[in-house]
Design a protein around this motif. Sequence first.
Motif, PDB file in Angstrom:
ATOM      1  N   LYS A  51      62.510 -12.601  34.620  1.00 53.48           N
ATOM      2  CA  LYS A  51      63.215 -12.504  35.908  1.00 53.48           C
ATOM      3  C   LYS A  51      62.746 -11.284  36.689  1.00 53.48           C
ATOM      4  N   LEU A  52      62.489 -10.198  35.969  1.00 52.33           N
ATOM      5  CA  LEU A  52      62.006  -8.978  36.619  1.00 52.33           C
ATOM      6  C   LEU A  52      60.660  -9.224  37.291  1.00 52.33           C
ATOM      7  N   PHE A  53      59.782  -9.943  36.616  1.00 56.29           N
ATOM      8  CA  PHE A  53      58.464 -10.248  37.177  1.00 56.29           C
ATOM      9  C   PHE A  53      58.602 -11.042  38.473  1.00 56.29           C
ATOM     10  N   GLN A  54      59.458 -12.056  38.465  1.00 49.65           N
ATOM     11  CA  GLN A  54      59.663 -12.876  39.662  1.00 49.65           C
ATOM     12  C   GLN A  54      60.207 -12.046  40.819  1.00 49.65           C
ATOM     13  N   MET A  55      61.147 -11.164  40.523  1.00 54.05           N
ATOM     14  CA  MET A  55      61.712 -10.304  41.558  1.00 54.05           C
ATOM     15  C   MET A  55      60.656  -9.350  42.111  1.00 54.05           C
ATOM     16  N   CYS A  56      59.817  -8.806  41.240  1.00 52.23           N
ATOM     17  CA  CYS A  56      58.771  -7.882  41.673  1.00 52.23           C
ATOM     18  C   CYS A  56      57.736  -8.587  42.538  1.00 52.23           C
ATOM     19  N   GLN A  57      57.397  -9.818  42.203  1.00 50.28           N
ATOM     20  CA  GLN A  57      56.467 -10.603  43.020  1.00 50.28           C
ATOM     21  C   GLN A  57      57.043 -10.824  44.419  1.00 50.28           C
ATOM     22  N   PHE A  58      58.333 -11.080  44.496  1.00 50.86           N
ATOM     23  CA  PHE A  58      59.052 -11.298  45.759  1.00 50.86           C
ATOM     24  C   PHE A  58      58.967 -10.063  46.655  1.00 50.86           C
ATOM     25  N   HIS A  59      58.868  -8.883  46.024  1.00 53.02           N
ATOM     26  CA  HIS A  59      58.859  -7.627  46.778  1.00 53.02           C
ATOM     27  C   HIS A  59      57.496  -6.938  46.815  1.00 53.02           C
ATOM     28  N   SER A  60      56.466  -7.543  46.232  1.00 51.24           N
ATOM     29  CA  SER A  60      55.137  -6.920  46.130  1.00 51.24           C
ATOM     30  C   SER A  60      55.211  -5.571  45.432  1.00 51.24           C
ATOM     31  N   LEU A  61      55.994  -5.516  44.363  1.00 51.77           N
ATOM     32  CA  LEU A  61      56.160  -4.282  43.597  1.00 51.77           C
ATOM     33  C   LEU A  61      55.786  -4.474  42.126  1.00 51.77           C
ATOM     34  N   THR A  62      55.033  -5.524  41.832  1.00 54.10           N
ATOM     35  CA  THR A  62      54.690  -5.830  40.442  1.00 54.10           C
ATOM     36  C   THR A  62      53.829  -4.743  39.815  1.00 54.10           C
ATOM     37  N   ALA A  63      52.855  -4.240  40.555  1.00 48.98           N
ATOM     38  CA  ALA A  63      51.943  -3.234  40.010  1.00 48.98           C
ATOM     39  C   ALA A  63      52.662  -1.932  39.689  1.00 48.98           C
ATOM     40  N   GLY A  79      55.642   2.500  27.216  1.00 46.82           N
ATOM     41  CA  GLY A  79      54.981   1.855  26.089  1.00 46.82           C
ATOM     42  C   GLY A  79      55.162   0.358  26.026  1.00 46.82           C
ATOM     43  N   VAL A  80      55.597  -0.261  27.143  1.00 47.85           N
ATOM     44  CA  VAL A  80      55.815  -1.711  27.191  1.00 47.85           C
ATOM     45  C   VAL A  80      54.617  -2.372  27.854  1.00 47.85           C
ATOM     46  N   ALA A  81      53.973  -3.302  27.159  1.00 48.45           N
ATOM     47  CA  ALA A  81      52.805  -4.006  27.686  1.00 48.45           C
ATOM     48  C   ALA A  81      53.136  -5.489  27.822  1.00 48.45           C
ATOM     49  N   ASP A  82      53.323  -5.937  29.055  1.00 48.56           N
ATOM     50  CA  ASP A  82      53.624  -7.346  29.315  1.00 48.56           C
ATOM     51  C   ASP A  82      52.426  -7.983  30.007  1.00 48.56           C
ATOM     52  N   LYS A  83      51.947  -9.104  29.492  1.00 48.81           N
ATOM     53  CA  LYS A  83      50.716  -9.722  29.963  1.00 48.81           C
ATOM     54  C   LYS A  83      50.751 -10.039  31.458  1.00 48.81           C
ATOM     55  N   LYS A  84      51.839 -10.666  31.927  1.00 52.47           N
ATOM     56  CA  LYS A  84      51.937 -11.043  33.338  1.00 52.47           C
ATOM     57  C   LYS A  84      51.873  -9.814  34.248  1.00 52.47           C
ATOM     58  N   PHE A  85      52.601  -8.786  33.877  1.00 49.93           N
ATOM     59  CA  PHE A  85      52.616  -7.564  34.680  1.00 49.93           C
ATOM     60  C   PHE A  85      51.233  -6.907  34.697  1.00 49.93           C
ATOM     61  N   ILE A  86      50.590  -6.865  33.544  1.00 50.80           N
ATOM     62  CA  ILE A  86      49.280  -6.211  33.459  1.00 50.80           C
ATOM     63  C   ILE A  86      48.242  -6.968  34.292  1.00 50.80           C
ATOM     64  N   GLU A  87      48.279  -8.295  34.256  1.00 52.82           N
ATOM     65  CA  GLU A  87      47.346  -9.091  35.060  1.00 52.82           C
ATOM     66  C   GLU A  87      47.577  -8.860  36.552  1.00 52.82           C
ATOM     67  N   ALA A  88      48.843  -8.799  36.952  1.00 50.21           N
ATOM     68  CA  ALA A  88      49.169  -8.566  38.367  1.00 50.21           C
ATOM     69  C   ALA A  88      48.722  -7.177  38.804  1.00 50.21           C
ATOM     70  N   LYS A  89      48.917  -6.192  37.941  1.00 56.63           N
ATOM     71  CA  LYS A  89      48.488  -4.825  38.268  1.00 56.63           C
ATOM     72  C   LYS A  89      46.973  -4.759  38.418  1.00 56.63           C
ATOM     73  N   SER A  90      46.252  -5.411  37.517  1.00 57.58           N
ATOM     74  CA  SER A  90      44.781  -5.415  37.566  1.00 57.58           C
ATOM     75  C   SER A  90      44.285  -6.063  38.855  1.00 57.58           C
ATOM     76  N   LYS A  91      44.936  -7.158  39.261  1.00 58.73           N
ATOM     77  CA  LYS A  91      44.570  -7.829  40.508  1.00 58.73           C
ATOM     78  C   LYS A  91      44.832  -6.929  41.714  1.00 58.73           C
ATOM     79  N   ALA A  92      45.947  -6.201  41.676  1.00 60.63           N
ATOM     80  CA  ALA A  92      46.293  -5.298  42.784  1.00 60.63           C
ATOM     81  C   ALA A  92      45.262  -4.185  42.913  1.00 60.63           C
ATOM     82  N   ILE A  93      44.854  -3.617  41.781  1.00 58.04           N
ATOM     83  CA  ILE A  93      43.852  -2.546  41.803  1.00 58.04           C
ATOM     84  C   ILE A  93      42.522  -3.083  42.301  1.00 58.04           C
TER      85      ILE A  93
END
Length: 377
Positions: free
Chosen positions: A33-45, A55-69
């Motif tokens: 749910k957090l990922f969906q909310m962050c996508q809605f606000h462009s705050l995923t990265a 120390g939390v590594a979530d695949k969806k978040f990491i992929e979105a951050k990499s795309k943003a960079i």
Amino acid sequence: MKETAYDMLYLSACAVNEIVPDTERIAHMNLEKLFQMCQFHSLTAIVCMALEYAGVADKKFIEAKSKAIRKNILLDAEREKIFDFLEQNKIWYMPLKGVILKELYPKIGMRQMSDNDILFDETYRKDVVRFMKNKGYHLKSGINAHCDEWVKEPVYNFEMHLNLFVESNEVFYHYYKHIEEKLLKANEKSYKRLFSDEDFYIYMTAHSYKHYSVGGTGLRSLLDSFVFVKEKGKHLNWDYITEQTNILGITDFEQKSRKLSMKIFINPDFEKLSFEEKQMLEFYLFSGTYGTIKNVVDNRFRTFTEQTGSTSEFGYILHRIFPPMEFYKQYFPFFYQHKFLLPIGWGFRMFRGVIFRRKRIKLSLIHISEPTRQAEI
């Protein structure tokens, strides 16, 4: 949803202040749910970076951050090519909004970019159009009187502005109509122009208010304000800023949104917010980056009622199908210049709506059946 939105705000505050979040609190978060909310606000990265601090590594978040960079890097390189063309052809220009703001964030990619906005001397519009086409860009929505939005695969999106606000927004449009007279030279040899820090903040606030008052705007607007004021606030001439926001009619909005941003990002304790501040914050939290159709419909219907005295839903729908000539002047200049072809313009807009905007129209009709009034902030 409210709890998830507050989790997003908390993690954004941690990231922008480079503070390690509470791991126990993160353990109770619903990351999907957090990922969906962050996508809605462009705050995923930025939220991804906060999670990584803990120390939390979530695949969806990491992929979105990499795309943003990656997108930031690609846009930076491509933007320099556009700037080189403008310099070589002696065309003054100025980078806007996120292009400047992203440099104030602690890390690259922390401030996600959907596009780059550039203001330039409209006298050379044909030259810029020719250059962009030769570089493989195409117009996303056709020529209009405000700006040309150019897109190219894989991620390039540049809004080339002729002016900063549309004519229908009379106060803002006239205030910024001859803004080049107030701009500063980047250096003596360059055609690059810049706002003073005060004028950048005023424009940034006016732009946020435009979105806030029409369809709403998301948490990133408040975060941008916080980052800018944190970096520049001590050296700003606040008397000048208040004088200019008075002219624009946005002083109340500026002061309330700035106060709110300082409260929620310095120490996000939501229980200490006043009732009015909570209302304002929740409007941001549930508007998303670009606002919502519901907010747009509510505000348009309110404006229609104020201007006509009518509360007729049918009258409003007719007004949207057959808008005044000012609408065509701004968004369909060809039909404005050739008024005898206006019936074709009506048909074109309806055809485009049915083919490309069916979902948006359907949602608009649903919301207009139950118009609501947002609390005045």
